[in-house]
Design a protein around this motif. Sequence first.
Motif, PDB file in Angstrom:
ATOM      1  N   ASN A  36       0.796  -1.231   0.000  1.00  0.00           N
ATOM      2  CA  ASN A  36       0.000   0.000   0.000  1.00  0.00           C
ATOM      3  C   ASN A  36       0.828   1.280   0.000  1.00  0.00           C
ATOM      4  O   ASN A  36       0.268   2.375  -0.080  1.00  0.00           O
ATOM      5  CB  ASN A  36      -0.977   0.005   1.177  1.00  0.00           C
ATOM      6  N   HIS A  37       2.149   1.144   0.068  1.00  0.00           N
ATOM      7  CA  HIS A  37       2.970   2.362   0.131  1.00  0.00           C
ATOM      8  C   HIS A  37       4.400   2.033  -0.286  1.00  0.00           C
ATOM      9  O   HIS A  37       4.990   1.073   0.210  1.00  0.00           O
ATOM     10  CB  HIS A  37       2.964   2.908   1.565  1.00  0.00           C
ATOM     11  N   THR A  38       4.916   2.823  -1.208  1.00  0.00           N
ATOM     12  CA  THR A  38       6.319   2.736  -1.607  1.00  0.00           C
ATOM     13  C   THR A  38       6.868   4.157  -1.625  1.00  0.00           C
ATOM     14  O   THR A  38       6.234   5.050  -2.184  1.00  0.00           O
ATOM     15  CB  THR A  38       6.465   2.112  -3.015  1.00  0.00           C
ATOM     16  N   PHE A  39       8.012   4.338  -0.997  1.00  0.00           N
ATOM     17  CA  PHE A  39       8.630   5.663  -0.954  1.00  0.00           C
ATOM     18  C   PHE A  39      10.114   5.532  -1.226  1.00  0.00           C
ATOM     19  O   PHE A  39      10.787   4.656  -0.677  1.00  0.00           O
ATOM     20  CB  PHE A  39       8.440   6.307   0.424  1.00  0.00           C
ATOM     21  N   VAL A  40      10.626   6.419  -2.086  1.00  0.00           N
ATOM     22  CA  VAL A  40      12.062   6.512  -2.336  1.00  0.00           C
ATOM     23  C   VAL A  40      12.426   7.994  -2.334  1.00  0.00           C
ATOM     24  O   VAL A  40      11.824   8.791  -3.050  1.00  0.00           O
ATOM     25  CB  VAL A  40      12.449   5.863  -3.687  1.00  0.00           C
ATOM     26  N   ASP A  41      13.392   8.351  -1.518  1.00  0.00           N
ATOM     27  CA  ASP A  41      13.853   9.733  -1.434  1.00  0.00           C
ATOM     28  C   ASP A  41      14.395  10.192  -2.786  1.00  0.00           C
ATOM     29  O   ASP A  41      14.953   9.398  -3.551  1.00  0.00           O
ATOM     30  CB  ASP A  41      14.952   9.830  -0.377  1.00  0.00           C
ATOM     31  N   ASP A  42      14.233  11.472  -3.068  1.00  0.00           N
ATOM     32  CA  ASP A  42      14.715  12.041  -4.335  1.00  0.00           C
ATOM     33  C   ASP A  42      16.192  11.733  -4.587  1.00  0.00           C
ATOM     34  O   ASP A  42      16.604  11.553  -5.733  1.00  0.00           O
ATOM     35  CB  ASP A  42      14.516  13.555  -4.353  1.00  0.00           C
ATOM     36  N   SER A  43      16.983  11.639  -3.536  1.00  0.00           N
ATOM     37  CA  SER A  43      18.418  11.385  -3.691  1.00  0.00           C
ATOM     38  C   SER A  43      18.715  10.004  -4.266  1.00  0.00           C
ATOM     39  O   SER A  43      19.820   9.742  -4.728  1.00  0.00           O
ATOM     40  CB  SER A  43      19.139  11.544  -2.351  1.00  0.00           C
ATOM     41  N   LEU A  44      17.721   9.113  -4.240  1.00  0.00           N
ATOM     42  CA  LEU A  44      17.907   7.741  -4.732  1.00  0.00           C
ATOM     43  C   LEU A  44      17.161   7.466  -6.033  1.00  0.00           C
ATOM     44  O   LEU A  44      17.244   6.356  -6.560  1.00  0.00           O
ATOM     45  CB  LEU A  44      17.426   6.745  -3.672  1.00  0.00           C
ATOM     46  N   ARG A  45      16.440   8.448  -6.531  1.00  0.00           N
ATOM     47  CA  ARG A  45      15.631   8.240  -7.735  1.00  0.00           C
ATOM     48  C   ARG A  45      16.493   7.819  -8.908  1.00  0.00           C
ATOM     49  O   ARG A  45      17.638   8.237  -9.041  1.00  0.00           O
ATOM     50  CB  ARG A  45      14.852   9.509  -8.091  1.00  0.00           C
ATOM     51  N   GLY A  46      15.929   6.967  -9.766  1.00  0.00           N
ATOM     52  CA  GLY A  46      16.618   6.529 -10.969  1.00  0.00           C
ATOM     53  C   GLY A  46      17.631   5.417 -10.755  1.00  0.00           C
ATOM     54  O   GLY A  46      18.355   5.044 -11.670  1.00  0.00           O
ATOM     55  N   GLN A  47      17.669   4.858  -9.539  1.00  0.00           N
ATOM     56  CA  GLN A  47      18.641   3.816  -9.226  1.00  0.00           C
ATOM     57  C   GLN A  47      17.995   2.430  -9.101  1.00  0.00           C
ATOM     58  O   GLN A  47      18.649   1.471  -8.703  1.00  0.00           O
ATOM     59  CB  GLN A  47      19.384   4.159  -7.931  1.00  0.00           C
ATOM     60  N   GLY A  48      16.693   2.345  -9.371  1.00  0.00           N
ATOM     61  CA  GLY A  48      16.006   1.060  -9.290  1.00  0.00           C
ATOM     62  C   GLY A  48      15.629   0.639  -7.881  1.00  0.00           C
ATOM     63  O   GLY A  48      15.295  -0.523  -7.650  1.00  0.00           O
ATOM     64  N   VAL A  49      15.666   1.570  -6.945  1.00  0.00           N
ATOM     65  CA  VAL A  49      15.399   1.232  -5.548  1.00  0.00           C
ATOM     66  C   VAL A  49      13.940   0.833  -5.338  1.00  0.00           C
ATOM     67  O   VAL A  49      13.651  -0.145  -4.631  1.00  0.00           O
ATOM     68  CB  VAL A  49      15.795   2.392  -4.604  1.00  0.00           C
TER      69      VAL A  49
END
Length: 85
Positions: A36-49
């Motif tokens: 129900n929730h997925t969060f990735v900080d902007d600093s990690l975007r584009g890394q497939g996290v």
Amino acid sequence: MDFQKENSHIYCKNDFGQIIAEITFPEVEAGVFCINHTFVDDSLRGQGVAGKLVKMAVEEIQSRNGKVTATCSYAQNWLEKHRVS
């Protein structure tokens, strides 16, 4: 990245103790878990996290012999793309 698992929550914190990536997947009925929730900080975007988080959650749910569902739009798309039910 060092991911931590707690019940139906997988997350990673930065050096300051702030959560920088997380996914939650509570059991909504017997044997059915909903991402129900997925969060990735902007600093990690584009890394497939985010994809890695969903994969880890699916693996955890399947290890419990559970069924995977999702209300999180990212997870819904990931599940459809990877044909997980």
